[in-house]
Design a protein around this motif. Sequence first.
Motif, PDB file in Angstrom:
ATOM      1  N   VAL A   1       1.968  12.815   6.175  1.00 47.94           N
ATOM      2  CA  VAL A   1       1.263  13.428   5.041  1.00 47.94           C
ATOM      3  C   VAL A   1       0.071  12.576   4.632  1.00 47.94           C
ATOM      4  CG1 VAL A   1       1.456  13.911   2.570  1.00 47.94           C
ATOM      5  CG2 VAL A   1       3.182  14.769   4.145  1.00 47.94           C
ATOM      6  N   ARG A   2       0.274  11.259   4.584  1.00 46.15           N
ATOM      7  CA  ARG A   2      -0.825  10.378   4.195  1.00 46.15           C
ATOM      8  C   ARG A   2      -1.971  10.450   5.192  1.00 46.15           C
ATOM      9  NH1 ARG A   2       0.592   4.375   2.707  1.00 46.15           N
ATOM     10  NH2 ARG A   2       1.455   5.543   0.958  1.00 46.15           N
ATOM     11  N   ARG A   3      -1.650  10.425   6.467  1.00 47.44           N
ATOM     12  CA  ARG A   3      -2.703  10.495   7.473  1.00 47.44           C
ATOM     13  C   ARG A   3      -3.419  11.839   7.433  1.00 47.44           C
ATOM     14  NH1 ARG A   3      -0.934   7.346  13.024  1.00 47.44           N
ATOM     15  NH2 ARG A   3      -0.672   5.286  12.062  1.00 47.44           N
ATOM     16  N   ARG A   4      -2.650  12.893   7.226  1.00 46.61           N
ATOM     17  CA  ARG A   4      -3.256  14.216   7.125  1.00 46.61           C
ATOM     18  C   ARG A   4      -4.234  14.287   5.962  1.00 46.61           C
ATOM     19  NH1 ARG A   4      -4.827  19.217   8.988  1.00 46.61           N
ATOM     20  NH2 ARG A   4      -4.445  20.835   7.433  1.00 46.61           N
ATOM     21  N   GLU A   5      -3.834  13.775   4.820  1.00 53.28           N
ATOM     22  CA  GLU A   5      -4.706  13.839   3.650  1.00 53.28           C
ATOM     23  C   GLU A   5      -5.882  12.888   3.764  1.00 53.28           C
ATOM     24  OE1 GLU A   5      -2.134  13.344   0.318  1.00 53.28           O
ATOM     25  OE2 GLU A   5      -1.314  15.375   0.485  1.00 53.28           O
ATOM     26  N   GLU A   6      -5.691  11.743   4.422  1.00 55.89           N
ATOM     27  CA  GLU A   6      -6.829  10.847   4.673  1.00 55.89           C
ATOM     28  C   GLU A   6      -7.847  11.526   5.577  1.00 55.89           C
ATOM     29  OE1 GLU A   6      -7.763   8.027   3.554  1.00 55.89           O
ATOM     30  OE2 GLU A   6      -6.038   7.450   2.342  1.00 55.89           O
ATOM     31  N   THR A   7      -7.366  12.223   6.594  1.00 53.13           N
ATOM     32  CA  THR A   7      -8.283  12.932   7.491  1.00 53.13           C
ATOM     33  C   THR A   7      -9.037  14.018   6.748  1.00 53.13           C
ATOM     34  OG1 THR A   7      -6.803  12.520   9.372  1.00 53.13           O
ATOM     35  CG2 THR A   7      -8.414  14.288   9.607  1.00 53.13           C
ATOM     36  N   LEU A   8      -8.318  14.789   5.922  1.00 57.85           N
ATOM     37  CA  LEU A   8      -8.972  15.837   5.150  1.00 57.85           C
ATOM     38  C   LEU A   8     -10.002  15.254   4.184  1.00 57.85           C
ATOM     39  CD1 LEU A   8      -5.927  18.160   4.336  1.00 57.85           C
ATOM     40  CD2 LEU A   8      -7.734  18.542   6.020  1.00 57.85           C
ATOM     41  N   ARG A   9      -9.685  14.095   3.590  1.00 50.54           N
ATOM     42  CA  ARG A   9     -10.619  13.474   2.674  1.00 50.54           C
ATOM     43  C   ARG A   9     -11.879  12.996   3.398  1.00 50.54           C
ATOM     44  NH1 ARG A   9      -7.247  11.113  -0.257  1.00 50.54           N
ATOM     45  NH2 ARG A   9      -6.976   9.194   0.940  1.00 50.54           N
TER      46      ARG A   9
ATOM     47  N   VAL B   1       0.834  -1.202   0.000  1.00 51.34           N
ATOM     48  CA  VAL B   1       0.000   0.000   0.000  1.00 51.34           C
ATOM     49  C   VAL B   1       0.868   1.252   0.000  1.00 51.34           C
ATOM     50  CG1 VAL B   1      -1.683   1.322   1.336  1.00 51.34           C
ATOM     51  CG2 VAL B   1      -1.961  -1.147   1.077  1.00 51.34           C
ATOM     52  N   GLY B   2       1.946   1.220   0.805  1.00 47.02           N
ATOM     53  CA  GLY B   2       2.837   2.368   0.842  1.00 47.02           C
ATOM     54  C   GLY B   2       3.513   2.623  -0.489  1.00 47.02           C
ATOM     55  N   ALA B   3       3.928   1.554  -1.155  1.00 48.98           N
ATOM     56  CA  ALA B   3       4.570   1.714  -2.461  1.00 48.98           C
ATOM     57  C   ALA B   3       3.608   2.298  -3.481  1.00 48.98           C
ATOM     58  CB  ALA B   3       5.110   0.372  -2.937  1.00 48.98           C
ATOM     59  N   ARG B   4       2.335   1.857  -3.413  1.00 55.27           N
ATOM     60  CA  ARG B   4       1.346   2.424  -4.333  1.00 55.27           C
ATOM     61  C   ARG B   4       1.130   3.904  -4.058  1.00 55.27           C
ATOM     62  NH1 ARG B   4      -1.493  -2.479  -3.413  1.00 55.27           N
ATOM     63  NH2 ARG B   4      -2.894  -1.412  -1.974  1.00 55.27           N
ATOM     64  N   GLY B   5       1.243   4.294  -2.782  1.00 55.38           N
ATOM     65  CA  GLY B   5       1.053   5.700  -2.456  1.00 55.38           C
ATOM     66  C   GLY B   5       2.094   6.599  -3.097  1.00 55.38           C
ATOM     67  N   PHE B   6       3.311   6.093  -3.262  1.00 50.53           N
ATOM     68  CA  PHE B   6       4.370   6.902  -3.862  1.00 50.53           C
ATOM     69  C   PHE B   6       4.221   7.021  -5.379  1.00 50.53           C
ATOM     70  CE2 PHE B   6       6.650   5.684   0.103  1.00 50.53           C
ATOM     71  CZ  PHE B   6       6.860   6.975   0.562  1.00 50.53           C
TER      72      PHE B   6
ATOM     73  N   LEU C   1       2.716  26.734  -4.215  1.00 53.75           N
ATOM     74  CA  LEU C   1       2.307  25.565  -4.979  1.00 53.75           C
ATOM     75  C   LEU C   1       1.092  24.916  -4.312  1.00 53.75           C
ATOM     76  CD1 LEU C   1       5.841  24.045  -5.646  1.00 53.75           C
ATOM     77  CD2 LEU C   1       4.349  25.108  -7.352  1.00 53.75           C
ATOM     78  N   THR C   2       0.490  23.941  -4.964  1.00 50.46           N
ATOM     79  CA  THR C   2      -0.676  23.273  -4.386  1.00 50.46           C
ATOM     80  C   THR C   2      -0.280  22.589  -3.078  1.00 50.46           C
ATOM     81  OG1 THR C   2      -0.238  21.221  -5.606  1.00 50.46           O
ATOM     82  CG2 THR C   2      -1.649  22.864  -6.660  1.00 50.46           C
ATOM     83  N   PRO C   3      -1.201  22.475  -2.119  1.00 51.69           N
ATOM     84  CA  PRO C   3      -0.848  21.874  -0.821  1.00 51.69           C
ATOM     85  C   PRO C   3      -0.275  20.468  -0.952  1.00 51.69           C
ATOM     86  CG  PRO C   3      -2.973  22.971  -0.679  1.00 51.69           C
ATOM     87  CD  PRO C   3      -2.582  22.982  -2.130  1.00 51.69           C
ATOM     88  N   GLU C   4      -0.813  19.648  -1.873  1.00 50.05           N
ATOM     89  CA  GLU C   4      -0.330  18.274  -2.019  1.00 50.05           C
ATOM     90  C   GLU C   4       1.142  18.251  -2.435  1.00 50.05           C
ATOM     91  OE1 GLU C   4      -4.618  18.524  -2.281  1.00 50.05           O
ATOM     92  OE2 GLU C   4      -3.022  19.482  -3.457  1.00 50.05           O
TER      93      GLU C   4
END
Length: 358
Positions: free
Chosen positions: A334-342, A63-68, A269-272
């Motif tokens: 970063v992943r947890r932050r964006e998951e929470t925002l989503r 899952v982590g590799a797919r995230g990158f 730049l964009t937040p992401e």
Amino acid sequence: MRSDDLERRYRRLLAVYPWQHRRVYEDEMLAVLLAGARPGQRRPGAADVRNLVGAGLRARLRVGARGFTEPSWADAATVTGLLVGVVLLALAGKALLDQLVLAPKMPPGFGSSSPDLVDWLRVAGWAGVCAAVLVGWRWVAAGLAWAGVLGWGALVAPQTSDNPTYVVDTLPQFALTVVAAAALTVPAPRRRAITLLGVRRLLALLLAPAAIVALLVTNRVTSPAFVFVGGASYQVFYDIEASSELVLWLYVAGLAAAASAMVIAVATLTPEVRRRIVVMLLPVAALALVIDSALAGWVTSTMNMGHTIPLVPAQWAMLVLVAPVTFLAGALLVRRREETLRMVALGRNADREQPTGQ
């Protein structure tokens, strides 16, 4: 009661799996594990623990590799590669000019040494990296950056036993080189950096480091001259020297303005993309912080003792591990932050779609 204890312990083991996997398969996996348990069993067997933990960690890695592979990581890598390349070009150019330009504050007979071939190659190499990124020759840029990594390994690393302080001092710059090489190796569309940055941001990233180098070299040339008797009146702020406080703060203001231009170019730049650029640069900052804090006593002792004090294995392990651990921790945050925002965004959309009065 015994089955409840076993079920609770199995659920704790299944927590090793990513939540996406548990949401779909946890109940089914738990039912299979409980069905295969022995009568009266209260704890998972060693084989079950080993299999569940191993499979869960492998699933998390996948899952982590797919995230990158997300486009935002590729965009951040493209900008980071150019940004770090420009910074390293500025550092190489500053080191070269310091050897070519004699500072008046240096005592007679203590002038800088002449630059050698390596100094010129560093400038040419990082200039080539930046030019290749702008033209769109990503693989050329990556190849030149990796050549810089190999050059450090060939020229600096062998001095680990004889001159460890020099090796440790160069580690942050070496880490920047690795970051640039790794970022430029990430596949990205041709000239993607220019598309993401636009003209204004691109000019800020290119011109601000050049302005900083120009200000530092100008300050070096115009610094108060060295005198043997009586001394000279001048103001000092770190390595910046001037004959008056006004001139000193003009230099500081110019350096701050140039640095701010670079920060603003990235911050807009964009937040992401912005978050991922910070994650890519954090390992270098963490390494520099460790050297300045945890190894400060070692550096002082080495200079005062008059002989080399070798680093112990634990210190070398700290230097090697701090950068990758910082990167992985930053990526996870970063992943947890964006998951929470989503999830928050999904909740708000659901509230808007709910009919009024229900």
